[in-house]
Design a protein around this motif. Sequence first.
Motif, mmCIF file in Angstrom:
data_model
loop_
_atom_site.group_PDB
_atom_site.id
_atom_site.type_symbol
_atom_site.label_atom_id
_atom_site.label_comp_id
_atom_site.label_asym_id
_atom_site.label_seq_id
_atom_site.Cartn_x
_atom_site.Cartn_y
_atom_site.Cartn_z
ATOM 1 N N GLN A 1 10.852 -9.957 1.969
ATOM 2 C CA GLN A 1 9.642 -10.095 1.182
ATOM 3 C C GLN A 1 9.964 -10.750 -0.166
ATOM 4 O O GLN A 1 11.019 -10.503 -0.751
ATOM 5 C CB GLN A 1 9.032 -8.707 0.941
ATOM 6 C CG GLN A 1 7.702 -8.762 0.239
ATOM 7 C CD GLN A 1 7.137 -7.376 -0.055
ATOM 8 O OE1 GLN A 1 7.740 -6.374 0.284
ATOM 9 N NE2 GLN A 1 5.978 -7.344 -0.676
ATOM 10 N N VAL A 2 9.032 -11.572 -0.667
ATOM 11 C CA VAL A 2 9.194 -12.219 -1.970
ATOM 12 C C VAL A 2 8.210 -11.600 -2.951
ATOM 13 O O VAL A 2 7.084 -11.245 -2.577
ATOM 14 C CB VAL A 2 8.931 -13.742 -1.847
ATOM 15 C CG1 VAL A 2 9.019 -14.434 -3.198
ATOM 16 C CG2 VAL A 2 9.919 -14.368 -0.870
ATOM 17 N N TRP A 3 8.603 -11.505 -4.213
ATOM 18 C CA TRP A 3 7.721 -10.969 -5.246
ATOM 19 C C TRP A 3 6.698 -12.035 -5.608
ATOM 20 O O TRP A 3 6.960 -12.937 -6.390
ATOM 21 C CB TRP A 3 8.550 -10.577 -6.477
ATOM 22 C CG TRP A 3 7.741 -9.994 -7.596
ATOM 23 C CD1 TRP A 3 7.300 -10.638 -8.711
ATOM 24 C CD2 TRP A 3 7.258 -8.649 -7.677
ATOM 25 N NE1 TRP A 3 6.577 -9.767 -9.497
ATOM 26 C CE2 TRP A 3 6.534 -8.559 -8.905
ATOM 27 C CE3 TRP A 3 7.365 -7.533 -6.879
ATOM 28 C CZ2 TRP A 3 5.918 -7.368 -9.309
ATOM 29 C CZ3 TRP A 3 6.772 -6.347 -7.294
ATOM 30 C CH2 TRP A 3 6.056 -6.273 -8.489
ATOM 31 N N LEU B 1 0.359 -10.925 -6.215
ATOM 32 C CA LEU B 1 -0.039 -9.534 -6.407
ATOM 33 C C LEU B 1 -1.546 -9.439 -6.607
ATOM 34 O O LEU B 1 -2.175 -10.335 -7.179
ATOM 35 C CB LEU B 1 0.648 -8.972 -7.658
ATOM 36 C CG LEU B 1 2.018 -8.329 -7.493
ATOM 37 C CD1 LEU B 1 2.986 -9.220 -6.751
ATOM 38 C CD2 LEU B 1 2.580 -7.989 -8.859
ATOM 39 N N TYR B 2 -2.122 -8.337 -6.194
ATOM 40 C CA TYR B 2 -3.514 -8.049 -6.517
ATOM 41 C C TYR B 2 -3.618 -7.602 -7.970
ATOM 42 O O TYR B 2 -2.649 -7.167 -8.575
ATOM 43 C CB TYR B 2 -4.042 -6.921 -5.626
ATOM 44 C CG TYR B 2 -4.418 -7.367 -4.231
ATOM 45 C CD1 TYR B 2 -3.695 -6.939 -3.131
ATOM 46 C CD2 TYR B 2 -5.506 -8.206 -4.003
ATOM 47 C CE1 TYR B 2 -4.036 -7.334 -1.841
ATOM 48 C CE2 TYR B 2 -5.853 -8.610 -2.726
ATOM 49 C CZ TYR B 2 -5.109 -8.174 -1.654
ATOM 50 O OH TYR B 2 -5.449 -8.572 -0.391
ATOM 51 N N ASP C 1 -4.928 -4.802 -10.718
ATOM 52 C CA ASP C 1 -4.701 -3.352 -10.640
ATOM 53 C C ASP C 1 -5.701 -2.615 -9.750
ATOM 54 O O ASP C 1 -5.320 -1.906 -8.825
ATOM 55 C CB ASP C 1 -4.744 -2.732 -12.042
ATOM 56 C CG ASP C 1 -3.568 -3.194 -12.905
ATOM 57 O OD1 ASP C 1 -3.380 -2.625 -13.997
ATOM 58 O OD2 ASP C 1 -2.837 -4.121 -12.483
ATOM 59 N N GLU C 2 -7.006 -2.798 -10.028
ATOM 60 C CA GLU C 2 -8.022 -2.036 -9.285
ATOM 61 C C GLU C 2 -8.079 -2.495 -7.834
ATOM 62 O O GLU C 2 -8.294 -1.697 -6.931
ATOM 63 C CB GLU C 2 -9.415 -2.202 -9.888
ATOM 64 C CG GLU C 2 -9.597 -1.613 -11.282
ATOM 65 C CD GLU C 2 -9.021 -2.515 -12.374
ATOM 66 O OE1 GLU C 2 -8.994 -2.058 -13.528
ATOM 67 O OE2 GLU C 2 -8.591 -3.663 -12.063
ATOM 68 N N ALA D 1 -5.738 -3.488 -5.941
ATOM 69 C CA ALA D 1 -4.599 -3.051 -5.129
ATOM 70 C C ALA D 1 -4.916 -1.733 -4.425
ATOM 71 O O ALA D 1 -4.683 -1.584 -3.222
ATOM 72 C CB ALA D 1 -3.356 -2.905 -6.004
ATOM 73 N N LEU D 2 -5.464 -0.772 -5.172
ATOM 74 C CA LEU D 2 -5.752 0.530 -4.567
ATOM 75 C C LEU D 2 -6.781 0.379 -3.446
ATOM 76 O O LEU D 2 -6.635 0.960 -2.377
ATOM 77 C CB LEU D 2 -6.240 1.506 -5.640
ATOM 78 C CG LEU D 2 -6.431 2.958 -5.205
ATOM 79 C CD1 LEU D 2 -5.134 3.544 -4.672
ATOM 80 C CD2 LEU D 2 -6.953 3.807 -6.354
ATOM 81 N N SER D 3 -7.809 -0.459 -3.678
ATOM 82 C CA SER D 3 -8.821 -0.653 -2.634
ATOM 83 C C SER D 3 -8.239 -1.379 -1.431
ATOM 84 O O SER D 3 -8.610 -1.092 -0.300
ATOM 85 C CB SER D 3 -9.995 -1.480 -3.157
ATOM 86 O OG SER D 3 -10.484 -0.924 -4.333
ATOM 87 N N GLY E 1 -5.235 -1.239 -0.423
ATOM 88 C CA GLY E 1 -4.203 -0.439 0.253
ATOM 89 C C GLY E 1 -2.820 -1.037 0.151
ATOM 90 O O GLY E 1 -1.871 -0.571 0.777
ATOM 91 N N THR E 2 -2.705 -2.099 -0.646
ATOM 92 C CA THR E 2 -1.391 -2.686 -0.888
ATOM 93 C C THR E 2 -1.448 -3.474 -2.186
ATOM 94 O O THR E 2 -2.514 -3.915 -2.607
ATOM 95 C CB THR E 2 -0.963 -3.618 0.269
ATOM 96 O OG1 THR E 2 0.274 -4.262 -0.103
ATOM 97 C CG2 THR E 2 -1.989 -4.692 0.550
ATOM 98 N N LEU E 3 -0.287 -3.642 -2.827
ATOM 99 C CA LEU E 3 -0.225 -4.444 -4.055
ATOM 100 C C LEU E 3 -0.092 -5.937 -3.726
ATOM 101 O O LEU E 3 -0.356 -6.789 -4.559
ATOM 102 C CB LEU E 3 0.988 -3.980 -4.877
ATOM 103 C CG LEU E 3 1.259 -4.614 -6.237
ATOM 104 C CD1 LEU E 3 0.057 -4.506 -7.158
ATOM 105 C CD2 LEU E 3 2.480 -3.978 -6.865
ATOM 106 N N PHE E 4 0.328 -6.234 -2.508
ATOM 107 C CA PHE E 4 0.721 -7.599 -2.150
ATOM 108 C C PHE E 4 -0.279 -8.210 -1.184
ATOM 109 O O PHE E 4 -0.491 -7.700 -0.086
ATOM 110 C CB PHE E 4 2.117 -7.585 -1.526
ATOM 111 C CG PHE E 4 3.153 -6.900 -2.380
ATOM 112 C CD1 PHE E 4 3.508 -5.583 -2.131
ATOM 113 C CD2 PHE E 4 3.752 -7.556 -3.444
ATOM 114 C CE1 PHE E 4 4.452 -4.945 -2.922
ATOM 115 C CE2 PHE E 4 4.691 -6.924 -4.240
ATOM 116 C CZ PHE E 4 5.047 -5.618 -3.982
ATOM 117 N N PHE F 1 -6.233 -4.794 10.824
ATOM 118 C CA PHE F 1 -6.095 -4.664 12.259
ATOM 119 C C PHE F 1 -7.429 -4.956 12.906
ATOM 120 O O PHE F 1 -8.460 -4.549 12.419
ATOM 121 C CB PHE F 1 -5.646 -3.242 12.582
ATOM 122 C CG PHE F 1 -4.601 -3.200 13.642
ATOM 123 C CD1 PHE F 1 -4.918 -2.856 14.927
ATOM 124 C CD2 PHE F 1 -3.290 -3.523 13.329
ATOM 125 C CE1 PHE F 1 -3.928 -2.821 15.901
ATOM 126 C CE2 PHE F 1 -2.308 -3.485 14.297
ATOM 127 C CZ PHE F 1 -2.626 -3.128 15.591
#
Lengths: 81, 157, 149
Positions: C115-117, C120-121, C123-124, C126-128, C130-133, C140
Amino acid sequence: MNEQQKLMRSIQIQNFILQETALFLDSHPYCRQALRYYQKHRRMREELVEMYEARYGQLTIYGGTASGSWHWVTEPFPWEV
Amino acid sequence: MWIYEKTLQYPVKIRKPDPAMAKLIITQLGGPDGQLGASMRYLNQRFSMPYREVVGMLTDIGTEELAHMEMIGAIVTQLTRNLSVEEIKKSGFDAYFTDHTAGVYPVSAAGVPFDVKYIGVKGDAIADLNEDLAADAAHVQEQPSQGHAVRPSGCFP
Amino acid sequence: MMDTRNSWAAPRELYESMPPRRGLRGMRRDVPTGRFQNYAVGMNGAGITDRASEEGGGIGTLQYEPEDGRVVPIADPPAPDEVRITGEENPDSGACGGTDALTGWPLAMVYAPDQVWRELYEDEEALSAGTLFRELNLPFCPGCRKNGR
């Protein structure tokens, strides 16, 4: 959402960000970008937690102001409606 | 060791109890692809991993799964509060209720209690990591299957 | 690279006796030394120091440090034409294998890209999500694949 819920939501957001970043750092322990990002968000979270614990009680048994009562059990648990 | 933080990873505020849904959701706790199994798998596999990167990942993911376990418990508790006898019988929740009432007991959707045989720990890094890939795929599959089985009922904020 | 060798060292030694393979971050390994360096899930193996990351980010040239203290630049893997393909067919057609990015790597192993850095999402979000990336937001779709398609 009331003030407490808003502050809690901000903490939950930073918790999640730190969780995800920690997982990335686990497999990239020298990635400076990720480390910088981690430090920035860790500071943000610390400030929010300090604010929250001062007003609404402990978030962990090690936190809070250990004042007149043991907030751990006088304040609700997170699943209480 | 573990420190408990008095927050849910994601908020759970269910407005309307629904024991029929609880019967299905509880499999995310005690079922073969649920969070209890996931956390036990990762937290035990980490002892025999030869690289600290992997030990770190398994520790952190296993800990996160405990938090997920807590969310499922919160969901089940909120779905099964203040039930009448009628509601219990009508929803198919009566068998579980007989043994556990509104308590949270880790079982699958079919009522099979959690079994540590759901997890594999071979002490071999490649075998264990492949088990983890399979477990995560199963878990990811389970969520939309459950979504199909459960009516959207506006339960979550 | 941090080592958690315990008294039953068999897994580590077993991995190290395996045949040479390429570094999984797109870096190359010194093939002649015969040392197994990398893990099937995309992490640096023993002895590899990610110098480029320590000096300021990004993937650069890795150096391999075997236990005798030598510092060896990691060499390129065998070029596709060095990988011999038996049979009558034209190897360039790919029909006999040998033209994909993993040619020359040990068979019957699971490999995962590193994985590469990036991406990013907020802040808010990311939680919705379900991942920061963003790259890990992989919804699915049950029932999307029918009849093996």
